[in-house]
Motif scaffolding. Structure first.
Motif, PDB file in Angstrom:
ATOM      1  N   THR A   1     121.583  47.015  71.379  1.00  0.00           N
ATOM      2  CA  THR A   1     122.120  46.307  72.470  1.00  0.00           C
ATOM      3  C   THR A   1     121.404  46.829  73.681  1.00  0.00           C
ATOM      4  OG1 THR A   1     124.053  47.756  72.614  1.00  0.00           O
ATOM      5  CG2 THR A   1     124.515  45.925  71.121  1.00  0.00           C
ATOM      6  N   THR A   2     121.581  45.896  74.475  1.00  0.00           N
ATOM      7  CA  THR A   2     121.235  46.300  76.002  1.00  0.00           C
ATOM      8  C   THR A   2     122.147  46.948  76.699  1.00  0.00           C
ATOM      9  OG1 THR A   2     122.143  44.226  76.966  1.00  0.00           O
ATOM     10  CG2 THR A   2     119.795  44.078  76.093  1.00  0.00           C
TER      11      THR A   2
ATOM     12  N   ASP B   1     135.471  49.349  69.110  1.00  0.00           N
ATOM     13  CA  ASP B   1     134.786  48.334  69.478  1.00  0.00           C
ATOM     14  C   ASP B   1     133.870  49.032  70.616  1.00  0.00           C
ATOM     15  OD1 ASP B   1     135.060  46.711  67.302  1.00  0.00           O
ATOM     16  OD2 ASP B   1     136.379  45.830  68.255  1.00  0.00           O
TER      17      ASP B   1
ATOM     18  N   PRO C   1     128.794  50.984  70.270  1.00  0.00           N
ATOM     19  CA  PRO C   1     127.332  50.784  70.731  1.00  0.00           C
ATOM     20  C   PRO C   1     126.755  52.037  71.077  1.00  0.00           C
ATOM     21  CG  PRO C   1     128.718  49.617  72.520  1.00  0.00           C
ATOM     22  CD  PRO C   1     129.811  49.864  70.996  1.00  0.00           C
ATOM     23  N   TRP C   2     127.839  53.066  71.950  1.00  0.00           N
ATOM     24  CA  TRP C   2     127.421  54.259  72.407  1.00  0.00           C
ATOM     25  C   TRP C   2     127.054  55.204  71.119  1.00  0.00           C
ATOM     26  CZ3 TRP C   2     125.925  53.794  77.327  1.00  0.00           C
ATOM     27  CH2 TRP C   2     126.679  53.174  78.221  1.00  0.00           C
TER      28      TRP C   2
ATOM     29  N   ALA D   1     123.593  46.587  79.500  1.00  0.00           N
ATOM     30  CA  ALA D   1     124.473  45.534  80.345  1.00  0.00           C
ATOM     31  C   ALA D   1     125.592  45.033  79.129  1.00  0.00           C
ATOM     32  CB  ALA D   1     123.847  44.221  80.812  1.00  0.00           C
ATOM     33  N   GLU D   2     125.025  45.006  77.882  1.00  0.00           N
ATOM     34  CA  GLU D   2     126.006  44.576  76.794  1.00  0.00           C
ATOM     35  C   GLU D   2     126.887  45.808  76.277  1.00  0.00           C
ATOM     36  OE1 GLU D   2     127.997  42.724  73.536  1.00  0.00           O
ATOM     37  OE2 GLU D   2     126.873  41.877  75.181  1.00  0.00           O
ATOM     38  N   LYS D   3     126.246  47.246  76.522  1.00  0.00           N
ATOM     39  CA  LYS D   3     127.053  48.277  76.102  1.00  0.00           C
ATOM     40  C   LYS D   3     128.174  48.423  77.217  1.00  0.00           C
ATOM     41  CE  LYS D   3     123.421  51.158  73.936  1.00  0.00           C
ATOM     42  NZ  LYS D   3     122.976  52.365  73.955  1.00  0.00           N
TER      43      LYS D   3
ATOM     44  N   ARG E   1     129.468  46.079  78.897  1.00  0.00           N
ATOM     45  CA  ARG E   1     130.372  44.774  78.796  1.00  0.00           C
ATOM     46  C   ARG E   1     131.445  45.303  77.616  1.00  0.00           C
ATOM     47  NH1 ARG E   1     131.819  40.817  75.552  1.00  0.00           N
ATOM     48  NH2 ARG E   1     130.413  41.341  73.978  1.00  0.00           N
ATOM     49  N   ARG E   2     130.780  45.938  76.553  1.00  0.00           N
ATOM     50  CA  ARG E   2     131.739  46.276  75.367  1.00  0.00           C
ATOM     51  C   ARG E   2     132.677  47.302  75.529  1.00  0.00           C
ATOM     52  NH1 ARG E   2     128.535  46.190  69.814  1.00  0.00           N
ATOM     53  NH2 ARG E   2     130.685  46.602  69.128  1.00  0.00           N
ATOM     54  N   SER E   3     132.280  48.099  76.562  1.00  0.00           N
ATOM     55  CA  SER E   3     133.012  49.426  76.948  1.00  0.00           C
ATOM     56  C   SER E   3     134.374  48.852  77.552  1.00  0.00           C
ATOM     57  CB  SER E   3     132.264  50.198  77.915  1.00  0.00           C
ATOM     58  OG  SER E   3     131.066  50.853  77.259  1.00  0.00           O
TER      59      SER E   3
ATOM     60  N   ASP F   1     124.895  49.256  64.092  1.00  0.00           N
ATOM     61  CA  ASP F   1     124.915  47.821  65.000  1.00  0.00           C
ATOM     62  C   ASP F   1     123.514  47.182  65.600  1.00  0.00           C
ATOM     63  OD1 ASP F   1     127.626  47.800  64.373  1.00  0.00           O
ATOM     64  OD2 ASP F   1     128.099  48.479  66.229  1.00  0.00           O
TER      65      ASP F   1
END
Length: 436
Positions: A212-213, A85, A89-90, A215-217, A219-221, A209
């Motif tokens: 994502t911004t 997860d 995003p990366w 900031a979201e990346k 956060r998910r990191s 996916d």
């Protein structure tokens, strides 16, 4: 009957038994028994006992069940799911996306474990279920795992490198330094193929996916922190001298249990399931290793590897012809021998040839390591193929077939280090100076 004819006969027997559904470990042991009983004067029963004992009593092999247990803990406590997860995003803009985690995971874990079998089994346990759950192509995942598992012996520290350094009287430090750039290059070749395949088959890659911004990346990191801490912890105890490469496995299990418990994901049920799962996989791998060790003894007693090497000497080849023939010879030996045995049984004959041809012994060490990696995915005794077959139930011949593109990537790597030897010698020469 000549030695090469004996070798061909034993290889044929092995293929017939494997195709008939005989257990892999039993096949290796039976072929070894036949070779010793009918083509040598030694006692196969005595050698069978010693081969099984020497293999399973190995201190270095103690790391194998522990690393596999660590993988079971990550798999059964959702730590691996959190890792995917965090990476998702990366990697969403890269062709192949999360499929690259098989190569990246094997590269990182290989730098800690030093073992092809441990790397392949552990990353397969963590990555394969997640990739299948998310809809990634299973064949591509199996092929990349089988090939990238070999990074465990190319990216230092590596037990196989130490064995070669002793046999060649070469510097272990220089060999370790020489393995980094070829290791990263091979990871790049594997990932390049995954990206190319994904572009050719967009319908077999899950949809990316939603954008994502940053900031979201970030956060998910945060999901990467538990597994990231575990990797840093294992590397730290190794670099700091607190533990050997083998003892790192025990620290890895301890770290995974502590992180799972801290995240309230560890229960008695998944603890017990992880322990029993690791026991089953470890016993399977050790049984195969013992059978392979007995077959290796048979090869040594018959003298087949030395006969192959002496046949090469008799050809009186130019330096690059010699390298081309050695590639073929080691690929043939890789169908029946493990990597360390290939080094031990041929070094006395091959190394003087290499020195006379003007090749650097450190360079040749990495050359052999790459060939051993290829042997890990070459039937009928490709060990990574057996590991994945027993973990997934997919036939080893099927896994070998889907590994062919990665096999070609490894051949390309051999060509590149032969044409541009600085890929191997550049880093050790820069750190330690060129050898006279």
């Amino acid at each position: 009957m000549g030695l090469l004819e004996i070798g061909a006969l034993l290889l044929l027997l092995m293929l017939l038994m494997l195709s008939g559904g005989v257990w892999i470990a039993m096949t290796l042991a039976i072929v070894g028994w036949v070779g010793q009983a009918f083509f040598t004067t030694t006692l196969p029963g005595k050698n069978l006992f010693s081969a099984f004992w020497e293999t399973t009593a190995s201190w270095e092999l103690a790391a194998l069940p522990l690393f596999i247990w660590m993988g079971e803990v990550l798999y059964r406590t959702r730590l691996s799911e959190q890792m995917f997860d965090g990476l998702s995003p990366w990697l969403s803009r890269i062709p192949g996306r999360l499929m690259h985690t098989t190569v990246l995971g094997c590269g990182i874990f290989g730098s800690v474990s030093g073992s092809s079998a441990a790397t392949c089994a552990t990353i397969a346990k963590v990555a394969l279920p997640e990739l299948e759950r998310r809809g990634y192509n299973r064949d591509l995942a199996l092929g990349s795992l089988a090939a990238a598992g070999g990074l465990g012996i190319l990216i230092p520290p590596s037990i196989t490198m130490v064995v070669y350094a002793v046999a060649a009287d070469a510097s272990v430090i220089r060999l370790f330094l020489a393995g980094f750039l070829p290791g990263f290059m091979l990871m790049g070749l594997f990932s390049a193929y995954i990206a190319w395949w994904s572009l050719r088959h967009p319908d077999q890659v899950p949809a990316p996916d939603a954008p994502t911004t940053l900031a979201e990346k970030l956060r998910r990191s945060g999901s990467l922190i538990p597994c990231g801490l575990l990797i840093v912890f294992i590397v730290w105890v190794l670099v700091a001298g607190i533990a050997t490469a083998t003892e790192c496995a025990a620290f890895g299990v301890l770290g995974s249990l502590v992180i799972a418990a801290a995240g309230r994901q560890l229960t008695w049920k998944n603890f017990w399931e992880g322990l029993t799962g690791a026991t089953r996989v470890s016993c399977m791998i050790m049984f195969i290793l013992a059978g392979a060790a007995f077959l290796t003894k048979t090869m040594a007693f018959t003298g087949i590897p030395r006969e192959l090497a002496e046949q090469v000497i008799a050809m009186n080849l130019s330096p690059y012809q010699l390298i081309a023939v050695l590639v073929v010879v080691y690929l043939v030996m890789g169908t029946a021998l493990d990597g360390i045995s290939m080094i031990v049984l041929t070094s006395a004959v091959v190394l003087p040839m290499i020195q006379k041809a003007g090749f650097d012994l450190v360079w040749f060490g990495i050359f052999i390591i790459l060939l051993i990696e290829i042997a890990e995915v070459t039937p009928p005794v490709g060990f990574n193929l057996f590991v994945l077959q027993n973990m997934t139930g997919v036939d080893s011949n099927r896994i070998a077939k889907v590994t062919v593109p990665f096999f070609i990537c490894m051949l390309v790597a051999i060509v590149l280090i032969t044409v541009f030897p600085g890929i191997v010698t550049g880093l050790p020469n820069w750190f330690m100076g060129a050898e006279l």
